[in-house]
Design a protein around this motif. Structure first.
Motif, PDB file in Angstrom:
ATOM      1  N   ILE A   8       4.710  -9.951  44.298  1.00 39.76           N
ATOM      2  CA  ILE A   8       6.162  -9.801  44.167  1.00 39.76           C
ATOM      3  C   ILE A   8       6.877 -10.963  44.841  1.00 39.76           C
ATOM      4  O   ILE A   8       7.819 -11.534  44.287  1.00 39.76           O
ATOM      5  N   ALA A   9       6.430 -11.358  46.028  1.00 39.11           N
ATOM      6  CA  ALA A   9       7.053 -12.485  46.739  1.00 39.11           C
ATOM      7  C   ALA A   9       6.948 -13.771  45.919  1.00 39.11           C
ATOM      8  O   ALA A   9       7.919 -14.531  45.810  1.00 39.11           O
ATOM      9  N   ILE A  10       5.788 -14.005  45.321  1.00 38.88           N
ATOM     10  CA  ILE A  10       5.601 -15.205  44.492  1.00 38.88           C
ATOM     11  C   ILE A  10       6.531 -15.155  43.285  1.00 38.88           C
ATOM     12  O   ILE A  10       7.175 -16.149  42.934  1.00 38.88           O
ATOM     13  N   ALA A  17      13.733 -20.097  41.938  1.00 34.62           N
ATOM     14  CA  ALA A  17      13.640 -21.504  41.529  1.00 34.62           C
ATOM     15  C   ALA A  17      14.167 -21.713  40.119  1.00 34.62           C
ATOM     16  O   ALA A  17      14.799 -22.728  39.824  1.00 34.62           O
ATOM     17  N   MET A  18      13.925 -20.745  39.243  1.00 33.13           N
ATOM     18  CA  MET A  18      14.339 -20.862  37.842  1.00 33.13           C
ATOM     19  C   MET A  18      15.745 -20.298  37.614  1.00 33.13           C
ATOM     20  O   MET A  18      16.232 -20.313  36.484  1.00 33.13           O
ATOM     21  N   HIS A  19      16.380 -19.797  38.678  1.00 30.34           N
ATOM     22  CA  HIS A  19      17.725 -19.203  38.591  1.00 30.34           C
ATOM     23  C   HIS A  19      17.760 -18.047  37.600  1.00 30.34           C
ATOM     24  O   HIS A  19      18.699 -17.915  36.827  1.00 30.34           O
ATOM     25  N   PRO A  88      11.845 -27.479  47.531  1.00 32.22           N
ATOM     26  CA  PRO A  88      11.268 -27.279  46.193  1.00 32.22           C
ATOM     27  C   PRO A  88      10.065 -26.333  46.220  1.00 32.22           C
ATOM     28  O   PRO A  88       9.309 -26.288  47.193  1.00 32.22           O
ATOM     29  N   LEU A  89       9.894 -25.609  45.139  1.00 28.82           N
ATOM     30  CA  LEU A  89       8.796 -24.660  45.010  1.00 28.82           C
ATOM     31  C   LEU A  89       7.445 -25.338  45.204  1.00 28.82           C
ATOM     32  O   LEU A  89       6.527 -24.759  45.790  1.00 28.82           O
ATOM     33  N   VAL A  97       3.600 -18.186  52.300  1.00 27.24           N
ATOM     34  CA  VAL A  97       4.067 -16.897  51.773  1.00 27.24           C
ATOM     35  C   VAL A  97       3.288 -15.761  52.427  1.00 27.24           C
ATOM     36  O   VAL A  97       3.870 -14.766  52.876  1.00 27.24           O
ATOM     37  N   LEU A  98       1.971 -15.910  52.501  1.00 26.39           N
ATOM     38  CA  LEU A  98       1.138 -14.886  53.129  1.00 26.39           C
ATOM     39  C   LEU A  98       1.544 -14.654  54.585  1.00 26.39           C
ATOM     40  O   LEU A  98       1.652 -13.511  55.036  1.00 26.39           O
TER      41      LEU A  98
END
Length: 145
Positions: A8-10, A17-19, A88-89, A97-98
């Motif tokens: 879910i976080a990813i 990032a993609m808006h 940036p991603l 993230v982990l």
């Protein structure tokens, strides 16, 4: 291999990032989990609230929003449209993230084909990690613990 919370976080980071709003996430997780993820990602400097570009336009919008907020007092403000990435991603790692969400990898099963299909290049790298982790874990005998 990735926990549901990590997935879910990813997804949230990609959507930010993609808006793009990702409404499906709201149906598969609780508001508390979403709040936790957004808060942790923000605390770790991966995301931040969008800044108000134009104060005058914002003031008018805020007046209308305040009226609407009074009607929707219980509405949740944690949406991908409310945030932006702080960098940036491509500069945000899975490890970050982990660590941010106190996530983990599930290495107790071989990596599935569905995982490779869904995560592509990342899955190839995680597949190696999974394989090596499983190999080392198989060599640790309980007598050694």
């Amino acid at each position: 291999m990735l926990s549901p919370l990590t997935q879910i976080a990813i997804t949230l980071l990609h959507d930010i990032a993609m808006h793009e709003p990702h409404e499906a996430i709201g149906h598969c997780t609780s508001p508390e989990e979403l709040r936790y993820i957004y808060t942790r990602l923000e605390q770790k400097g991966m995301i931040c609230r969008k800044e108000k570009a134009n104060e005058k336009a914002t003031e008018k919008a805020n007046e209308k929003a305040t009226e609407k907020a009074a009607e929707d007092a219980g509405a949740d403000t944690y949406t991908t449209c409310s945030y932006k990435l702080c960098r940036p991603l491509c500069e945000i790692s899975l490890l970050e993230v982990l660590e941010a969400i106190n996530g983990h990898l599930n290495c107790n099963h071989p990596t599935s084909e569905a995982f490779y299909t869904r995560y592509g290049k990342m899955a190839q790298k995680l597949g190696v990690v999974n394989y090596i982790t499983r190999l080392y874990l198989s060599e640790i005998k309980l007598i050694d613990c």
